[in-house]
Structures are given as C-alpha cells and as structure tokens.
Design a protein around this motif. Structure first.
Motif, PDB file in Angstrom:
ATOM      1  N   GLU A 254      49.249  26.227  47.684  1.00 42.62           N
ATOM      2  CA  GLU A 254      50.064  25.236  48.373  1.00 42.62           C
ATOM      3  C   GLU A 254      49.459  23.841  48.227  1.00 42.62           C
ATOM      4  OE1 GLU A 254      50.534  29.244  50.218  1.00 42.62           O
ATOM      5  OE2 GLU A 254      48.812  27.967  49.739  1.00 42.62           O
ATOM      6  N   GLY A 255      50.293  22.879  47.868  1.00 46.68           N
ATOM      7  CA  GLY A 255      49.853  21.500  47.747  1.00 46.68           C
ATOM      8  C   GLY A 255      49.137  21.170  46.456  1.00 46.68           C
ATOM      9  N   LEU A 256      49.126  22.114  45.507  1.00 51.10           N
ATOM     10  CA  LEU A 256      48.372  21.905  44.265  1.00 51.10           C
ATOM     11  C   LEU A 256      49.252  21.830  43.024  1.00 51.10           C
ATOM     12  CD1 LEU A 256      45.431  24.398  44.935  1.00 51.10           C
ATOM     13  CD2 LEU A 256      45.466  21.933  45.343  1.00 51.10           C
ATOM     14  N   ASP A 257      50.558  21.897  43.179  1.00 48.82           N
ATOM     15  CA  ASP A 257      51.463  21.917  42.024  1.00 48.82           C
ATOM     16  C   ASP A 257      51.242  20.727  41.098  1.00 48.82           C
ATOM     17  OD1 ASP A 257      52.536  24.236  42.973  1.00 48.82           O
ATOM     18  OD2 ASP A 257      54.383  23.340  43.747  1.00 48.82           O
ATOM     19  N   GLY A 258      50.954  19.561  41.679  1.00 49.46           N
ATOM     20  CA  GLY A 258      50.810  18.352  40.879  1.00 49.46           C
ATOM     21  C   GLY A 258      49.646  18.389  39.904  1.00 49.46           C
ATOM     22  N   LEU A 259      48.687  19.285  40.116  1.00 52.99           N
ATOM     23  CA  LEU A 259      47.549  19.399  39.202  1.00 52.99           C
ATOM     24  C   LEU A 259      47.890  20.200  37.952  1.00 52.99           C
ATOM     25  CD1 LEU A 259      44.606  20.075  41.690  1.00 52.99           C
ATOM     26  CD2 LEU A 259      45.191  17.917  40.546  1.00 52.99           C
ATOM     27  N   LYS A 260      48.967  21.012  38.052  1.00 53.91           N
ATOM     28  CA  LYS A 260      49.395  21.853  36.922  1.00 53.91           C
ATOM     29  C   LYS A 260      48.260  22.752  36.421  1.00 53.91           C
ATOM     30  CE  LYS A 260      53.166  18.915  35.279  1.00 53.91           C
ATOM     31  NZ  LYS A 260      53.293  18.187  36.563  1.00 53.91           N
ATOM     32  N   LEU A 261      47.550  23.343  37.370  1.00 54.30           N
ATOM     33  CA  LEU A 261      46.468  24.264  37.018  1.00 54.30           C
ATOM     34  C   LEU A 261      47.042  25.569  36.474  1.00 54.30           C
ATOM     35  CD1 LEU A 261      44.115  23.857  40.113  1.00 54.30           C
ATOM     36  CD2 LEU A 261      43.605  23.172  37.765  1.00 54.30           C
ATOM     37  N   PRO A 262      46.533  26.066  35.363  1.00 50.12           N
ATOM     38  CA  PRO A 262      47.025  27.347  34.839  1.00 50.12           C
ATOM     39  C   PRO A 262      46.637  28.502  35.750  1.00 50.12           C
ATOM     40  CG  PRO A 262      45.134  26.583  33.565  1.00 50.12           C
ATOM     41  CD  PRO A 262      45.494  25.468  34.501  1.00 50.12           C
ATOM     42  N   MET A 263      47.553  29.458  35.882  1.00 50.32           N
ATOM     43  CA  MET A 263      47.301  30.651  36.677  1.00 50.32           C
ATOM     44  C   MET A 263      47.519  31.874  35.805  1.00 50.32           C
ATOM     45  SD  MET A 263      48.943  29.693  40.403  1.00 50.32           S
ATOM     46  CE  MET A 263      47.850  30.849  41.269  1.00 50.32           C
ATOM     47  N   GLU A 264      46.981  33.017  36.248  1.00 49.60           N
ATOM     48  CA  GLU A 264      47.161  34.250  35.486  1.00 49.60           C
ATOM     49  C   GLU A 264      47.244  35.440  36.424  1.00 49.60           C
ATOM     50  OE1 GLU A 264      43.851  34.130  32.859  1.00 49.60           O
ATOM     51  OE2 GLU A 264      42.393  34.804  34.365  1.00 49.60           O
ATOM     52  N   ASP A 265      48.005  36.448  35.983  1.00 46.81           N
ATOM     53  CA  ASP A 265      48.173  37.674  36.750  1.00 46.81           C
ATOM     54  C   ASP A 265      47.082  38.666  36.394  1.00 46.81           C
ATOM     55  OD1 ASP A 265      50.566  36.964  38.130  1.00 46.81           O
ATOM     56  OD2 ASP A 265      51.685  37.285  36.274  1.00 46.81           O
ATOM     57  N   LEU A 266      46.610  39.408  37.385  1.00 45.94           N
ATOM     58  CA  LEU A 266      45.648  40.471  37.144  1.00 45.94           C
ATOM     59  C   LEU A 266      46.381  41.753  36.774  1.00 45.94           C
ATOM     60  CD1 LEU A 266      43.800  38.402  38.554  1.00 45.94           C
ATOM     61  CD2 LEU A 266      42.642  40.328  39.638  1.00 45.94           C
ATOM     62  N   PRO A 267      45.715  42.671  36.065  1.00 49.07           N
ATOM     63  CA  PRO A 267      46.361  43.933  35.681  1.00 49.07           C
ATOM     64  C   PRO A 267      46.798  44.739  36.900  1.00 49.07           C
ATOM     65  CG  PRO A 267      44.294  43.606  34.472  1.00 49.07           C
ATOM     66  CD  PRO A 267      44.338  42.564  35.549  1.00 49.07           C
ATOM     67  N   ASP A 268      47.791  45.601  36.673  1.00 50.56           N
ATOM     68  CA  ASP A 268      48.268  46.548  37.694  1.00 50.56           C
ATOM     69  C   ASP A 268      48.748  45.859  38.965  1.00 50.56           C
ATOM     70  OD1 ASP A 268      47.593  48.716  36.020  1.00 50.56           O
ATOM     71  OD2 ASP A 268      45.534  48.702  36.754  1.00 50.56           O
ATOM     72  N   SER A 269      49.264  44.637  38.816  1.00 51.63           N
ATOM     73  CA  SER A 269      49.842  43.903  39.948  1.00 51.63           C
ATOM     74  C   SER A 269      48.844  43.693  41.085  1.00 51.63           C
ATOM     75  CB  SER A 269      51.085  44.638  40.484  1.00 51.63           C
ATOM     76  OG  SER A 269      52.073  44.743  39.485  1.00 51.63           O
ATOM     77  N   MET A 270      47.556  43.598  40.739  1.00 50.48           N
ATOM     78  CA  MET A 270      46.537  43.389  41.778  1.00 50.48           C
ATOM     79  C   MET A 270      46.641  42.014  42.410  1.00 50.48           C
ATOM     80  SD  MET A 270      43.122  45.139  40.196  1.00 50.48           S
ATOM     81  CE  MET A 270      42.112  44.389  41.479  1.00 50.48           C
ATOM     82  N   GLY A 271      47.119  41.022  41.659  1.00 54.76           N
ATOM     83  CA  GLY A 271      47.207  39.699  42.240  1.00 54.76           C
ATOM     84  C   GLY A 271      47.354  38.616  41.198  1.00 54.76           C
ATOM     85  N   ARG A 272      47.242  37.381  41.656  1.00 54.67           N
ATOM     86  CA  ARG A 272      47.400  36.208  40.799  1.00 54.67           C
ATOM     87  C   ARG A 272      46.345  35.186  41.184  1.00 54.67           C
ATOM     88  NH1 ARG A 272      50.976  34.105  37.324  1.00 54.67           N
ATOM     89  NH2 ARG A 272      51.526  31.896  37.366  1.00 54.67           N
TER      90      ARG A 272
END
Length: 337
Positions: A254-272
């Motif tokens: 929240e509040g960080l969209d403007g930084l455009k930081l890359p995100m990634e999903d963990l295997p087996d739907s563990m998280g992001r």
C-alpha cells in the motif's frame, strides 16, 4: 488482518530533504534506521503501527531476546533509533514516487502520508512487512496468534504436546504437518479439498498423523473462549486445542505503486513478494527492500539482520554519491603538494 498497536508519541517530519526514509517500523525497518542513524545519516521511519506479530504474546527463536513481547521490542527499537538522531513518525503512507533530482543529479523521492504530510528523501528503504491471508473458515481469524498459529519455530514450543490440527491450504501444508508432528503425538490433518496422494497418506500413517477428508465447517470455542476444536460439514466435532495454518503471505504494498517495484509470486501459491537482490537492492535505483516484504518466511532475527545489511549498503552508496558531488563542486580536480 493487521492489528493496530497502541499509538505512541510521534516525532515531527523534517522540512528539508533527509538522507533516507524507511517505510515500515518493524524489526527490519528499525534496524536499518539504526545502522543509518549511527552513520550520522538523517533518517525518518514511517510506521503505520500495524506489525504482523502484534497478536502474539512473545517472539521466539531470537537469541537473547527470546520470549520478548513484540511491542516491547519495537518500543526499545524506536528509543535506540532516536538516541542517534533518527526520527520515528506514526502515520500511514499514501503514496511514494520519484521526485525531481537535485541540482547535482542526486536522486530524490517524495513520500506522502494519509493525512497530507510529505517528506523528501535521497533514498528509500521499504520494510513494510507482509499480511497473512487465512482460509475463510468461520471462527478462525479471532484466534490468530494464539490458538491459531502458522510457524512451528515461532510458536511450536508453546503448543507442544497439545492436540494440534493442521488446516491444509496447499502443498506447503504437507511439510507443515511433519514439522508440527515433531511437537506433538496428537496431530490431525484436515485436507480441506486439497490433494493427498497414496504415498503421502502412507507417510502420514507411519507418523501416526490422522487424516480427515471431510471439509471443515467452523472453528468451535470452548467455555474458556479458546479453541476447542472444529466442526466438520457432516456435523462431526473434532477436538483440537491448536490449529496450524500455512497462510498465503502477501507483501504489503500500500502506498508504493509510484515506485513501480517489481514483484514476484512464490511457488504453490505461497505468496507474493517484492523482488530483491544482494543487500535488498531492487531494480529501482535508490530503493531497497528488507524483511518480510521480500523474504516472506523470515523471522524477527532474520528480518532485523536484513534491515541492518540494507542500511549499511544504503550508507555506502550515499558516501559515494556525497564524494561524487564534492568532486563535481570542486571542478573535478584534485591537487597534491
């Protein structure tokens, strides 16, 4: 499902540009700020007051500080950051974005709080932590951090020898069951519609782990208000004093969209999580990330260590930037006697 801690005395935001803004007042953020403040950097920690471990009575697995209440750890951490001139400000971040660089080309970022206050910084350390997503089972969330646990290393000793039920959420729950079996001889695995092959069932049977395939309808409270067990879809009651859940863990963005930081999903739907490299570096120049926001399984000690490493790395890069600026101001010339 963040839990807000008691509001504490907040420092004021400085009017000028600070060296570093740390977004997040948990162990990673505070330890990063401590390293920076001790290096005589101007640093501001922005804390929303909603730490992940707020419901827990104590944190464990951190040598010397094992058994310390989370709130006490954070209180002491804020005091230590302030001792070296750092500021800790209570407030929620509404937006964070790059700003126009300085005259000498040094990076700038503007952070705006929900109440409209702003602060400008040369560098940003994101230490926002994560939020746990629990299965949608009536009665489960109210026991989070007490009768409902997720980490055998954080809470395992405290629930040893209790009748434990593992509420399956996916493949990670299989290993979860083996870890909690180390802590009790009375373990029930509720599949909750997840796949459990013959080999796994045989392995569970060898460890005396009982498997229940009937879906769970609700968590049932005892007369003391604690977990008494679960009610299944067919009406059967299975007594349990503790329920273990491998939550889906999502980095708080929240509040960080403007930084455009890359995100990634963990295997087996563990998280992001936020993607990061050595010392918490990111693909966005001038922005680092540390703690559970990038390492979803890190405990308090590991998060604090990551914050310290990121803080020292930021200071080192600022030292280079300061030297480059000084050299440019001197006309790029050096003299010798």
């Amino acid at each position: 499902m963040p839990v807000r801690t008691s509001r504490y005395a907040s420092d004021t935001l400085p009017a000028g540009t600070v060296d570093v803004v740390v977004i997040g007042g948990g162990s990673a953020g505070l330890n990063g700020a401590l390293m920076l403040a001790r290096s005589r950097r101007t640093v501001v920690v922005l804390d929303s007051g909603t730490p992940r471990n707020a419901p827990a009575e104590a944190m464990h697995g951190f040598i010397v500080l094992d058994g310390t209440p989370p709130a006490e750890l954070l209180t002491r951490g804020r005091e230590q950051v302030r001792r070296y001139g750092g500021r800790v400000v209570f407030g929620e971040v509404a937006s964070t974005e790059p700003a126009a660089p300085s005259a000498d080309g040094d990076l700038r970022f503007r952070v705006t709080l929900a109440d409209g206050r702003t602060v400008t910084a040369r560098r940003v350390l994101v230490a926002t932590g994560l939020r746990d997503v629990l299965p949608d089972i009536p009665g489960l969330a109210e026991h989070w951090g007490h009768g409902v646990v997720h980490c055998p290393y954080c809470h395992g000793w405290e629930v040893r020898d209790e009748p434990i039920g593992v509420l399956a959420t996916g493949p990670a729950s299989l290993h979860h069951a083996l870890l909690f079996r180390q802590l009790t001889d009375d373990l029930v695995y509720f599949t909750r519609g997840t796949e459990l092959d013959a080999d796994t069932r045989a392995r569970f049977a060898a460890r005396a782990i009982r498997v229940v395939d009937t879906s769970v309808r609700e968590v049932v409270n005892g007369e003391d208000g604690a977990v008494a067990g679960v009610r299944l879809a067919d009406g059967t009651f299975v007594a349990r004093r503790v329920l273990a859940v491998a939550t889906r863990m999502l980095a708080r963005a929240e509040g960080l969209d403007g930084l455009k930081l890359p995100m990634e999903d963990l295997p087996d739907s563990m998280g992001r999580r936020f993607a990061s490299g050595m010392a918490g570096t990111t693909e966005v120049p001038g922005v680092w990330v540390a703690g559970n926001a990038t390492d979803l399984t890190a405990q308090v000690g590991a998060s604090a260590a990551a914050g310290a490493l990121a803080g020292s790395h930021i200071n080192a890069q600022l030292a280079v930037a300061d030297t480059d600026a000084a050299l440019a101001a001197a006309g790029g010339n050096t003299t010798t006697d």
